[in-house]
Design an enzyme around this catalytic site. Sequence first.
Site, mmCIF file in Angstrom:
data_model
loop_
_atom_site.group_PDB
_atom_site.id
_atom_site.type_symbol
_atom_site.label_atom_id
_atom_site.label_comp_id
_atom_site.label_asym_id
_atom_site.label_seq_id
_atom_site.Cartn_x
_atom_site.Cartn_y
_atom_site.Cartn_z
ATOM 1 N N ASN A 6 0.457 -1.259 0.136
ATOM 2 C CA ASN A 6 -0.148 0.228 0.168
ATOM 3 C C ASN A 6 1.212 1.459 -0.316
ATOM 4 O O ASN A 6 1.792 1.499 0.981
ATOM 5 C CB ASN A 6 -0.946 0.471 1.780
ATOM 6 C CG ASN A 6 -1.980 1.199 0.959
ATOM 7 O OD1 ASN A 6 -1.762 1.747 0.503
ATOM 8 N ND2 ASN A 6 -2.728 0.906 2.190
ATOM 9 N N LYS A 13 3.890 1.168 2.725
ATOM 10 C CA LYS A 13 3.602 -0.080 3.658
ATOM 11 C C LYS A 13 3.217 -1.312 2.979
ATOM 12 O O LYS A 13 2.794 -1.176 1.624
ATOM 13 C CB LYS A 13 1.990 0.887 4.108
ATOM 14 C CG LYS A 13 2.294 0.034 5.441
ATOM 15 C CD LYS A 13 0.257 0.823 5.977
ATOM 16 C CE LYS A 13 -0.400 0.056 6.658
ATOM 17 N NZ LYS A 13 -1.994 0.565 7.191
ATOM 18 N N ARG A 89 -2.459 -1.942 -3.397
ATOM 19 C CA ARG A 89 -3.640 -1.091 -2.956
ATOM 20 C C ARG A 89 -3.545 -0.192 -4.412
ATOM 21 O O ARG A 89 -2.730 0.485 -3.585
ATOM 22 C CB ARG A 89 -3.670 -1.214 -1.522
ATOM 23 C CG ARG A 89 -5.051 -0.039 -1.103
ATOM 24 C CD ARG A 89 -5.269 0.195 -0.410
ATOM 25 N NE ARG A 89 -6.625 0.195 -0.197
ATOM 26 C CZ ARG A 89 -6.894 1.125 1.284
ATOM 27 N NH1 ARG A 89 -5.799 0.727 2.168
ATOM 28 N NH2 ARG A 89 -7.892 1.804 1.612
ATOM 29 N N HIS A 178 -13.065 1.595 -0.089
ATOM 30 C CA HIS A 178 -13.245 0.525 1.049
ATOM 31 C C HIS A 178 -13.542 -0.115 0.348
ATOM 32 O O HIS A 178 -14.260 -1.823 0.761
ATOM 33 C CB HIS A 178 -13.732 1.396 1.904
ATOM 34 C CG HIS A 178 -13.045 2.002 3.658
ATOM 35 N ND1 HIS A 178 -14.607 3.198 3.690
ATOM 36 C CD2 HIS A 178 -12.187 2.521 3.414
ATOM 37 C CE1 HIS A 178 -13.503 4.339 4.072
ATOM 38 N NE2 HIS A 178 -12.313 3.898 3.972
ATOM 39 N N GLY A 210 -10.652 7.110 7.870
ATOM 40 C CA GLY A 210 -11.563 7.579 7.105
ATOM 41 C C GLY A 210 -13.441 6.761 6.725
ATOM 42 O O GLY A 210 -12.414 5.350 7.819
ATOM 43 N N ARG A 239 -12.568 14.419 7.660
ATOM 44 C CA ARG A 239 -13.481 15.766 6.689
ATOM 45 C C ARG A 239 -14.687 15.741 7.540
ATOM 46 O O ARG A 239 -15.703 14.536 8.157
ATOM 47 C CB ARG A 239 -13.409 13.852 5.912
ATOM 48 C CG ARG A 239 -12.787 13.490 5.260
ATOM 49 C CD ARG A 239 -12.259 12.390 4.064
ATOM 50 N NE ARG A 239 -11.295 11.967 3.587
ATOM 51 C CZ ARG A 239 -10.562 10.782 3.229
ATOM 52 N NH1 ARG A 239 -12.160 9.599 4.233
ATOM 53 N NH2 ARG A 239 -9.644 10.379 3.501
ATOM 54 N N MET A 282 -10.872 8.760 18.023
ATOM 55 C CA MET A 282 -12.633 8.685 18.655
ATOM 56 C C MET A 282 -12.194 8.612 20.203
ATOM 57 O O MET A 282 -13.449 8.382 20.368
ATOM 58 C CB MET A 282 -13.217 7.682 17.664
ATOM 59 C CG MET A 282 -14.220 7.120 18.880
ATOM 60 S SD MET A 282 -15.802 7.500 18.532
ATOM 61 C CE MET A 282 -16.427 7.656 16.874
ATOM 62 N N ARG A 283 -10.518 7.559 20.651
ATOM 63 C CA ARG A 283 -10.624 7.209 22.001
ATOM 64 C C ARG A 283 -10.446 8.609 22.559
ATOM 65 O O ARG A 283 -10.699 8.643 23.528
ATOM 66 C CB ARG A 283 -9.548 6.213 21.726
ATOM 67 C CG ARG A 283 -9.026 5.255 21.469
ATOM 68 C CD ARG A 283 -7.775 4.445 20.908
ATOM 69 N NE ARG A 283 -7.137 5.303 19.670
ATOM 70 C CZ ARG A 283 -6.745 4.613 19.755
ATOM 71 N NH1 ARG A 283 -5.899 3.661 19.656
ATOM 72 N NH2 ARG A 283 -5.737 4.925 17.936
ATOM 73 N N ILE A 334 -12.850 1.948 14.507
ATOM 74 C CA ILE A 334 -14.396 2.784 15.185
ATOM 75 C C ILE A 334 -14.811 1.112 15.219
ATOM 76 O O ILE A 334 -15.219 0.767 16.218
ATOM 77 C CB ILE A 334 -14.593 4.270 14.950
ATOM 78 C CG1 ILE A 334 -13.618 4.976 15.447
ATOM 79 C CG2 ILE A 334 -16.040 3.717 15.830
ATOM 80 C CD1 ILE A 334 -13.695 6.077 14.677
ATOM 81 N N GLU A 387 -7.970 -6.015 4.959
ATOM 82 C CA GLU A 387 -7.154 -5.519 3.709
ATOM 83 C C GLU A 387 -6.363 -6.424 3.013
ATOM 84 O O GLU A 387 -6.951 -6.714 2.098
ATOM 85 C CB GLU A 387 -7.132 -4.334 3.619
ATOM 86 C CG GLU A 387 -9.132 -3.731 3.494
ATOM 87 C CD GLU A 387 -8.615 -1.970 3.955
ATOM 88 O OE1 GLU A 387 -7.962 -1.940 4.987
ATOM 89 O OE2 GLU A 387 -9.553 -1.199 3.245
HETATM 90 P P1 ADP Z 1 -7.462 4.195 8.784
HETATM 91 O O1 ADP Z 1 -9.284 4.113 8.020
HETATM 92 O O2 ADP Z 1 -6.737 4.855 8.876
HETATM 93 O O3 ADP Z 1 -7.127 2.967 8.229
HETATM 94 P P2 ADP Z 1 -8.198 2.992 11.460
HETATM 95 O O4 ADP Z 1 -9.020 1.741 10.923
HETATM 96 O O5 ADP Z 1 -7.261 2.484 12.076
HETATM 97 O O6 ADP Z 1 -7.872 4.136 10.739
HETATM 98 O O7 ADP Z 1 -9.116 3.172 12.602
HETATM 99 C C1 ADP Z 1 -8.648 4.487 13.219
HETATM 100 C C2 ADP Z 1 -9.710 4.947 14.147
HETATM 101 O O8 ADP Z 1 -10.497 3.936 14.793
HETATM 102 C C3 ADP Z 1 -9.172 5.972 15.693
HETATM 103 O O9 ADP Z 1 -10.606 7.244 15.343
HETATM 104 C C4 ADP Z 1 -9.454 5.805 16.513
HETATM 105 O O10 ADP Z 1 -9.796 6.207 17.469
HETATM 106 C C5 ADP Z 1 -10.416 4.203 16.092
HETATM 107 N N1 ADP Z 1 -10.070 3.333 17.535
HETATM 108 C C6 ADP Z 1 -9.187 1.877 17.846
HETATM 109 N N2 ADP Z 1 -9.315 1.922 18.859
HETATM 110 C C7 ADP Z 1 -10.263 1.738 19.760
HETATM 111 C C8 ADP Z 1 -10.806 1.499 20.306
HETATM 112 N N3 ADP Z 1 -10.535 1.242 21.759
HETATM 113 N N4 ADP Z 1 -12.340 2.730 21.043
HETATM 114 C C9 ADP Z 1 -12.926 3.619 20.088
HETATM 115 N N5 ADP Z 1 -11.821 3.744 18.848
HETATM 116 C C10 ADP Z 1 -10.990 2.917 18.449
#
Ligand code: ADP
Length: 400
Positions: A6, A13, A89, A178, A210, A239, A282-283, A334, A387
Site C-alpha cells: 500500500n 506499507k 492496493r 473501501h 476514513g 472529513r 475517536m478514543r 472504530i 484488507e
Molecule cells: P484508518 O482509516 O486510518 O485505517 P483505522 O481503521 O485504524 O483507521 O481506525 C482509526 C480509528 O479507530 C481512530 O479514530 C481510533 O480512535 C479508533 N479506535 C481504535 N481503537 C479504538 C478503541 N478501542 N475505541 C474507540 N475507538 C478506537
Amino acid sequence: MILVVNAGSSSIKFKLYDISQKNNPISLVEGLAERIKVDGALTIKMNDKKHQFDDKMDDHLMAVKSILNRFKELKVIENIEDIKGIGFRVVHGGDKIVKPVELTDENKKTIEENIRLAPLHNPGALTAIEAFEKGLPNAKLVGCFDTSFHQTMPEKSFLYTVPYSWYKEYKVRKYGFHGISFDYITEECAKIFNKKKEKLNLIICHLGNGASMCCVKHGQSFDTTMGLTPLAGLMMGTRSGDIDASILQYMAKELNKDVYEITDILNKQSGLLGISEISSDMRDITNEAFHKGENANRAYLTLELYSERVAEYIVKYANHLQGNVDAIVFTAGIGENSSVIRSWAMERVKLMNIEIDKEKNEADYDLYMEISTPNSDVPVFKIRTDEELMICKETLKFLK
Ligand code: ADP
C-alpha cells in the site's frame, strides 16, 4: 510468497505472506518505508520485534531495494525470486476496473488516467508499481482497487442530480471506496452464515479514520456513502461527510479563500476534529465525553452527531433491501473497537427492533462476534476486517 503493498507518494506499507498453504496465507513480516525522497526510514516488524534502519531512499526504487535487501539480511527470504506475486492496493480504478487485475500496461494506463480523480493516491501507487516491476522483474503484479467492488451499483445509486453531461463528459458520479474491506467482510459473512455470497444482504459500516458504509444486495455493492471522492457520506476523523454544497462558495467569500482551500478544510479540519475541537481520534473524544473533562459536552455532542449519521444510513440501506437484511456489520478501527458508537448508532435506528447485548458488545473477541440479542429483527456483528489478507488472496488467484 506474496508481498502486499500500500504505497503513497513518500511511503510504502508492506506485508509479506507465506502462501505454501494456499487456503491459509500466513503473515511473516510487515513494515513501512517512509520519508522516501527525504532521508528514508525503514521499519520491519517480525515476531513482535521491530527492526529499524536508516536506509537512504532517494526514490521508490531505492526503497524497494532496501526492503528486499533487509528481508534477506533478516533471513525472512533466501532469494528474492521466492516472492512470486505482489498485490497493490490502488485507490481509484474509475469505471473501467471492476475487479482485481494483472497490472498490464493497459491497466497501468487506467490508473494514470484516474489520477485526476484521485490526485493524492494514484500517483504514489503507480510509482511504487513501477519500482517493484524493476526490483522484482519476475513477480506477477496485481492491482486491487478500492472502487472496483462498487462498480455493480445501479445508475440510480451512483448518479448525482447535476447536469447529465457532467457524468458523460467529466465522469462526475459516485464511485465509492473501501471496496476491498467490504468485499472481505461479505466473504467472511458468507462463511459465518454458511450462505452463498450471491444470497447475502448486508449493511456494512466500515468506521475507521476514513469511514464509509455499504449496502450489499445479493453479495454485490448496491449503494455506498462515499462519492466521487472520499469526502462524502459519514462524518469522519477530519472529513465533514455530506454537507450543503453551497457552503463552499459561502465560506470561500467569508474567509477570502479559494474553493481548493475550503475543500482542504472540509477534508482535514472537519468531522470529529472540527466539531469537537479536541481530536480526530475517536478514543480521545470518547475519553473526554465520559470522564467529564472541560470539553465533555462538546465531545458528547460529537459522538451523538457521529452515531446519528450512521443510524440514518442503516435505515436508508434497510429500505434499499426491503427489510431483508442478513446482518448489520461494524468493522475497522472504530467499528471493531468502539462499543459506544455501536450501541449509540443502533439505539438511533428506530424503524427496526434491535437489542444490543451489553456484555457481548463490550467483550474481547478474536475475529468476530454477534452483539445483538436473539430478540432482534436483524443480527448485529462486530467483525475484524483484513484488507491485506484480501489483497493477498486475490493476488494468489493470478498465480494459479
Ligand atoms: P484508518 O482509516 O486510518 O485505517 P483505522 O481503521 O485504524 O483507521 O481506525 C482509526 C480509528 O479507530 C481512530 O479514530 C481510533 O480512535 C479508533 N479506535 C481504535 N481503537 C479504538 C478503541 N478501542 N475505541 C474507540 N475507538 C478506537
